[in-house]
Design a protein around this motif. Structure first.
Motif, PDB file in Angstrom:
ATOM      1  N   GLN A  58       0.836  -1.206   0.000  1.00 18.12           N
ATOM      2  CA  GLN A  58       0.000   0.000   0.000  1.00 18.12           C
ATOM      3  C   GLN A  58       0.867   1.251   0.000  1.00 18.12           C
ATOM      4  OE1 GLN A  58      -3.448  -0.053  -0.158  1.00 18.12           O
ATOM      5  NE2 GLN A  58      -3.196   2.114  -0.561  1.00 18.12           N
ATOM      6  N   THR A  59       1.971   1.231   0.722  1.00 17.47           N
ATOM      7  CA  THR A  59       2.893   2.371   0.726  1.00 17.47           C
ATOM      8  C   THR A  59       3.482   2.582  -0.660  1.00 17.47           C
ATOM      9  OG1 THR A  59       3.405   1.885   3.036  1.00 17.47           O
ATOM     10  CG2 THR A  59       4.921   3.331   1.867  1.00 17.47           C
ATOM     11  N   LEU A  60       3.838   1.483  -1.327  1.00 21.37           N
ATOM     12  CA  LEU A  60       4.352   1.589  -2.702  1.00 21.37           C
ATOM     13  C   LEU A  60       3.294   2.173  -3.638  1.00 21.37           C
ATOM     14  CD1 LEU A  60       6.297  -1.770  -3.110  1.00 21.37           C
ATOM     15  CD2 LEU A  60       7.259   0.529  -3.033  1.00 21.37           C
ATOM     16  N   VAL A  61       2.064   1.771  -3.472  1.00 17.44           N
ATOM     17  CA  VAL A  61       0.978   2.295  -4.304  1.00 17.44           C
ATOM     18  C   VAL A  61       0.860   3.807  -4.132  1.00 17.44           C
ATOM     19  CG1 VAL A  61      -1.538   2.333  -4.581  1.00 17.44           C
ATOM     20  CG2 VAL A  61      -0.345   0.165  -4.419  1.00 17.44           C
ATOM     21  N   LEU A  62       0.871   4.265  -2.888  1.00 17.59           N
ATOM     22  CA  LEU A  62       0.759   5.701  -2.642  1.00 17.59           C
ATOM     23  C   LEU A  62       1.944   6.466  -3.229  1.00 17.59           C
ATOM     24  CD1 LEU A  62      -0.632   5.651   0.994  1.00 17.59           C
ATOM     25  CD2 LEU A  62      -1.862   6.227  -1.101  1.00 17.59           C
ATOM     26  N   ARG A  78       0.624   6.393 -17.746  1.00 19.47           N
ATOM     27  CA  ARG A  78      -0.296   5.267 -17.891  1.00 19.47           C
ATOM     28  C   ARG A  78       0.315   3.992 -17.298  1.00 19.47           C
ATOM     29  NH1 ARG A  78      -1.973   4.154 -23.731  1.00 19.47           N
ATOM     30  NH2 ARG A  78      -2.522   6.324 -23.525  1.00 19.47           N
ATOM     31  N   ASN A  79       1.586   3.763 -17.562  1.00 20.36           N
ATOM     32  CA  ASN A  79       2.250   2.573 -17.010  1.00 20.36           C
ATOM     33  C   ASN A  79       2.342   2.633 -15.494  1.00 20.36           C
ATOM     34  OD1 ASN A  79       2.615   1.491 -19.544  1.00 20.36           O
ATOM     35  ND2 ASN A  79       4.651   2.378 -19.797  1.00 20.36           N
ATOM     36  N   MET A  80       2.615   3.814 -14.948  1.00 23.27           N
ATOM     37  CA  MET A  80       2.711   3.947 -13.497  1.00 23.27           C
ATOM     38  C   MET A  80       1.345   3.743 -12.842  1.00 23.27           C
ATOM     39  SD  MET A  80       5.763   6.771 -12.868  1.00 23.27           S
ATOM     40  CE  MET A  80       4.737   8.144 -12.904  1.00 23.27           C
ATOM     41  N   LEU A  81       0.290   4.257 -13.472  1.00 21.32           N
ATOM     42  CA  LEU A  81      -1.051   4.058 -12.918  1.00 21.32           C
ATOM     43  C   LEU A  81      -1.466   2.597 -13.002  1.00 21.32           C
ATOM     44  CD1 LEU A  81      -2.923   7.220 -14.228  1.00 21.32           C
ATOM     45  CD2 LEU A  81      -2.187   6.729 -11.888  1.00 21.32           C
ATOM     46  N   LEU A  82      -1.082   1.922 -14.077  1.00 13.37           N
ATOM     47  CA  LEU A  82      -1.375   0.495 -14.198  1.00 13.37           C
ATOM     48  C   LEU A  82      -0.632  -0.298 -13.130  1.00 13.37           C
ATOM     49  CD1 LEU A  82      -2.838  -1.684 -15.798  1.00 13.37           C
ATOM     50  CD2 LEU A  82      -0.853  -1.823 -17.290  1.00 13.37           C
ATOM     51  N   LEU A  83       0.616   0.069 -12.872  1.00 18.80           N
ATOM     52  CA  LEU A  83       1.382  -0.590 -11.806  1.00 18.80           C
ATOM     53  C   LEU A  83       0.734  -0.336 -10.445  1.00 18.80           C
ATOM     54  CD1 LEU A  83       3.846  -2.156 -10.813  1.00 18.80           C
ATOM     55  CD2 LEU A  83       5.081   0.028 -10.738  1.00 18.80           C
ATOM     56  N   ALA A  84       0.293   0.898 -10.196  1.00 17.34           N
ATOM     57  CA  ALA A  84      -0.362   1.224  -8.926  1.00 17.34           C
ATOM     58  C   ALA A  84      -1.657   0.424  -8.769  1.00 17.34           C
ATOM     59  CB  ALA A  84      -0.643   2.713  -8.844  1.00 17.34           C
ATOM     60  N   LEU A  85      -2.407   0.290  -9.851  1.00 12.18           N
ATOM     61  CA  LEU A  85      -3.652  -0.477  -9.803  1.00 12.18           C
ATOM     62  C   LEU A  85      -3.378  -1.951  -9.521  1.00 12.18           C
ATOM     63  CD1 LEU A  85      -6.718  -0.419 -10.219  1.00 12.18           C
ATOM     64  CD2 LEU A  85      -6.298  -0.843 -12.631  1.00 12.18           C
ATOM     65  N   GLN A  88      -2.384  -2.301  -5.919  1.00 10.33           N
ATOM     66  CA  GLN A  88      -3.540  -2.123  -5.035  1.00 10.33           C
ATOM     67  C   GLN A  88      -4.367  -3.404  -4.998  1.00 10.33           C
ATOM     68  OE1 GLN A  88      -4.115   0.490  -3.067  1.00 10.33           O
ATOM     69  NE2 GLN A  88      -5.869  -0.568  -2.219  1.00 10.33           N
ATOM     70  N   THR A  89      -4.520  -4.051  -6.148  1.00  9.74           N
ATOM     71  CA  THR A  89      -5.226  -5.333  -6.190  1.00  9.74           C
ATOM     72  C   THR A  89      -4.492  -6.374  -5.360  1.00  9.74           C
ATOM     73  OG1 THR A  89      -5.997  -4.786  -8.406  1.00  9.74           O
ATOM     74  CG2 THR A  89      -6.165  -7.089  -7.745  1.00  9.74           C
ATOM     75  N   MET A  90      -3.181  -6.351  -5.434  1.00 11.74           N
ATOM     76  CA  MET A  90      -2.377  -7.279  -4.630  1.00 11.74           C
ATOM     77  C   MET A  90      -2.562  -6.996  -3.138  1.00 11.74           C
ATOM     78  SD  MET A  90       1.651  -7.904  -5.093  1.00 11.74           S
ATOM     79  CE  MET A  90       2.630  -8.549  -3.788  1.00 11.74           C
ATOM     80  N   THR A  91      -2.654  -5.725  -2.773  1.00 13.73           N
ATOM     81  CA  THR A  91      -2.885  -5.359  -1.378  1.00 13.73           C
ATOM     82  C   THR A  91      -4.206  -5.929  -0.870  1.00 13.73           C
ATOM     83  OG1 THR A  91      -1.652  -3.305  -1.670  1.00 13.73           O
ATOM     84  CG2 THR A  91      -3.143  -3.419   0.212  1.00 13.73           C
ATOM     85  N   ILE A  92      -5.238  -5.784  -1.669  1.00  6.75           N
ATOM     86  CA  ILE A  92      -6.558  -6.314  -1.283  1.00  6.75           C
ATOM     87  C   ILE A  92      -6.486  -7.827  -1.131  1.00  6.75           C
ATOM     88  CG2 ILE A  92      -8.937  -6.615  -2.072  1.00  6.75           C
ATOM     89  CD1 ILE A  92      -8.630  -3.818  -3.392  1.00  6.75           C
ATOM     90  N   SER A  93      -5.806  -8.483  -2.059  1.00  7.09           N
ATOM     91  CA  SER A  93      -5.667  -9.944  -1.982  1.00  7.09           C
ATOM     92  C   SER A  93      -4.926 -10.363  -0.719  1.00  7.09           C
ATOM     93  CB  SER A  93      -4.929 -10.472  -3.206  1.00  7.09           C
ATOM     94  OG  SER A  93      -5.631 -10.186  -4.381  1.00  7.09           O
TER      95      SER A  93
END
Length: 101
Positions: A58-62, A78-85, A88-93
């Motif tokens: 989550q810290t990396l996402v922020l 776009r690539n950075m936002l895709l990586l953040a997304l 974030q999905t990994m964080t939820i998992s």
């Protein structure tokens, strides 16, 4: 009137269905008490590797979201936002995995 109601209750209490319900309720109560006793004696720890990894991710996402905002004029947004997304999905998992233990 109260005597009649009491008599009805006593007659109903002797019915086999109510006795079976009472036995089932007693078994459920016994199981709940045993579970509570087991949980009281089991060591409880709030630390979890999955929670730790979720916090780091989550810290990396922020950080990536902040970086993408600051560099919004480049083509890499776009690539950075895709990586953040994805992170974030990994964080939820990871948080869901931590709850399933």
């Amino acid at each position: 009137e109260n005597n009649e109601n009491d008599d009805k209750i006593e007659k109903n209490a002797s019915s086999p269905i109510l006795r079976e319900i009472e036995k089932t309720a007693q078994r459920i109560l016994r199981e709940l008490e045993q579970r509570a006793a087991r949980e009281a004696h089991a060591p409880h720890s709030d630390f979890s590797i999955t929670k730790l990894l979720a916090g780091i991710t989550q810290t990396l996402v922020l950080a990536i979201l902040l970086l993408s905002y600051l560099r919004s004029d480049t083509n890499d947004v776009r690539n950075m936002l895709l990586l953040a997304l994805t992170l974030q999905t990994m964080t939820i998992s990871l948080l869901i995995m931590g709850r399933q233990k």
